[in-house]
Design a protein around this motif. Structure first.
Motif, PDB file in Angstrom:
ATOM      1  N   LYS A  72      -4.509  14.824  -0.236  1.00 44.14           N
ATOM      2  CA  LYS A  72      -4.599  13.412  -0.585  1.00 44.14           C
ATOM      3  C   LYS A  72      -3.950  12.565   0.508  1.00 44.14           C
ATOM      4  O   LYS A  72      -2.843  12.847   0.959  1.00 44.14           O
ATOM      5  CB  LYS A  72      -3.933  13.154  -1.927  1.00 44.14           C
ATOM      6  N   ALA A  73      -4.681  11.515   0.921  1.00 40.05           N
ATOM      7  CA  ALA A  73      -4.212  10.664   2.016  1.00 40.05           C
ATOM      8  C   ALA A  73      -2.834  10.076   1.725  1.00 40.05           C
ATOM      9  O   ALA A  73      -1.985   9.998   2.628  1.00 40.05           O
ATOM     10  CB  ALA A  73      -5.222   9.544   2.281  1.00 40.05           C
ATOM     11  N   GLU A  99       0.330  10.575   4.053  1.00 43.96           N
ATOM     12  CA  GLU A  99       1.012   9.391   4.591  1.00 43.96           C
ATOM     13  C   GLU A  99       2.512   9.481   4.328  1.00 43.96           C
ATOM     14  O   GLU A  99       3.326   9.271   5.236  1.00 43.96           O
ATOM     15  CB  GLU A  99       0.451   8.120   3.944  1.00 43.96           C
ATOM     16  N   TYR A 135      -7.257  11.961  14.171  1.00 40.30           N
ATOM     17  CA  TYR A 135      -7.348  13.025  13.179  1.00 40.30           C
ATOM     18  C   TYR A 135      -8.767  13.559  13.175  1.00 40.30           C
ATOM     19  O   TYR A 135      -9.659  13.007  13.810  1.00 40.30           O
ATOM     20  CB  TYR A 135      -7.018  12.506  11.768  1.00 40.30           C
ATOM     21  N   ASN A 179     -10.291  12.052   3.972  1.00 37.62           N
ATOM     22  CA  ASN A 179      -8.897  11.796   3.636  1.00 37.62           C
ATOM     23  C   ASN A 179      -8.080  11.403   4.873  1.00 37.62           C
ATOM     24  O   ASN A 179      -7.020  10.802   4.762  1.00 37.62           O
ATOM     25  CB  ASN A 179      -8.258  12.996   2.939  1.00 37.62           C
ATOM     26  N   MET A 180      -8.590  11.722   6.057  1.00 38.94           N
ATOM     27  CA  MET A 180      -7.904  11.368   7.295  1.00 38.94           C
ATOM     28  C   MET A 180      -8.520  10.132   7.944  1.00 38.94           C
ATOM     29  O   MET A 180      -7.817   9.204   8.318  1.00 38.94           O
ATOM     30  CB  MET A 180      -7.960  12.546   8.284  1.00 38.94           C
ATOM     31  N   GLY A 189      -8.299   6.383   3.758  1.00 39.36           N
ATOM     32  CA  GLY A 189      -7.897   7.513   4.587  1.00 39.36           C
ATOM     33  C   GLY A 189      -6.545   7.256   5.241  1.00 39.36           C
ATOM     34  O   GLY A 189      -6.043   6.124   5.263  1.00 39.36           O
ATOM     35  N   LEU A 190      -5.951   8.303   5.774  1.00 40.79           N
ATOM     36  CA  LEU A 190      -4.643   8.176   6.417  1.00 40.79           C
ATOM     37  C   LEU A 190      -4.667   7.139   7.530  1.00 40.79           C
ATOM     38  O   LEU A 190      -3.738   6.323   7.648  1.00 40.79           O
ATOM     39  CB  LEU A 190      -4.197   9.532   6.971  1.00 40.79           C
ATOM     40  N   ARG A 237      -4.351   3.719   6.056  1.00 41.02           N
ATOM     41  CA  ARG A 237      -3.013   3.500   5.500  1.00 41.02           C
ATOM     42  C   ARG A 237      -2.005   3.198   6.613  1.00 41.02           C
ATOM     43  O   ARG A 237      -1.168   2.312   6.477  1.00 41.02           O
ATOM     44  CB  ARG A 237      -2.577   4.720   4.692  1.00 41.02           C
TER      45      ARG A 237
END
Length: 191
Positions: free
Chosen positions: A16-17, A21, A43, A48-49, A55-56, A59
């Protein structure tokens, strides 16, 4: 810490992002690095990335707008290679044959031992994510192709003789009895 120092590998905390994070920010903090000094992030292309909504990369960009995201070039190249192979039937068949060759010999330790004794060929397994494994498999086959093909053809001819089939049956019966007697003689209770 110098800007070129490598802080650490992070343990897998899930996919999970938000969890990734939190782990990333905690690691940066633990290493005395400020996320506001980040100017780039890269990434793989998993959502999720790299996802543009949660995605990360998104974020991190929310925290620091100067942290531009660039997809991982190596992962992108792997995706291109996979897409190309999947779109050409002959390529799918070829790589399937390479994997079947590997599976055929490695599924049995006995078969593998015979294979190693009689060839210089070193078959390699494929990987969905590492194209270097596909290169290794193809390179191993190419380097020993003519020698191995000649040896395999010779073995195939021998296996196709009726005499070979008959001798396998005859010797199997004889060796079965020898093997049984040998085991009996080796028993700890044998006198």
């Amino acid at each position: 810490m110098s800007p070129t120092a490598f802080p650490s590998f992070l343990p897998n905390i899930g996919h999970k992002a938000k969890d990734i994070e939190n782990a990333l920010l905690k690691s940066l903090e633990n290493n005395g690095l400020d996320i506001m000094n980040c100017r780039g992030q890269s990434y793989d292309n998993a959502s999720n990335m790299s996802g543009i909504y949660s995605g990360l990369q998104t974020r991190i960009k929310t925290i620091n707008p100067l942290a531009d995201y660039v997809p991982c070039a190596a992962h992108s190249l792997n995706l291109v290679g996979s897409c190309v192979v999947e779109s050409v039937t002959e390529a799918v068949d070829f790589f399937s044959t390479l994997q079947e060759l590997y599976n055929f010999f490695t599924i049995s330790t006995h078969r593998w031992d015979i294979f190693v004794q009689h060839t210089n060929l070193r078959v390699k397994s494929l990987s969905q994510t590492r194209w270097s494994a596909r290169y290794d498999a193809c390179d191993a086959l190419e380097k020993e192709w003519s020698t191995t093909r000649s040896e395999a053809t010779g073995l195939q001819r021998k296996l196709q003789h009726l005499e070979t089939a008959i001798l396998v049956i005859v010797w199997n019966v004889i060796l079965y009895r020898f093997n049984a007697a040998s085991k009996k003689l080796k028993e700890s209770q044998a006198d």
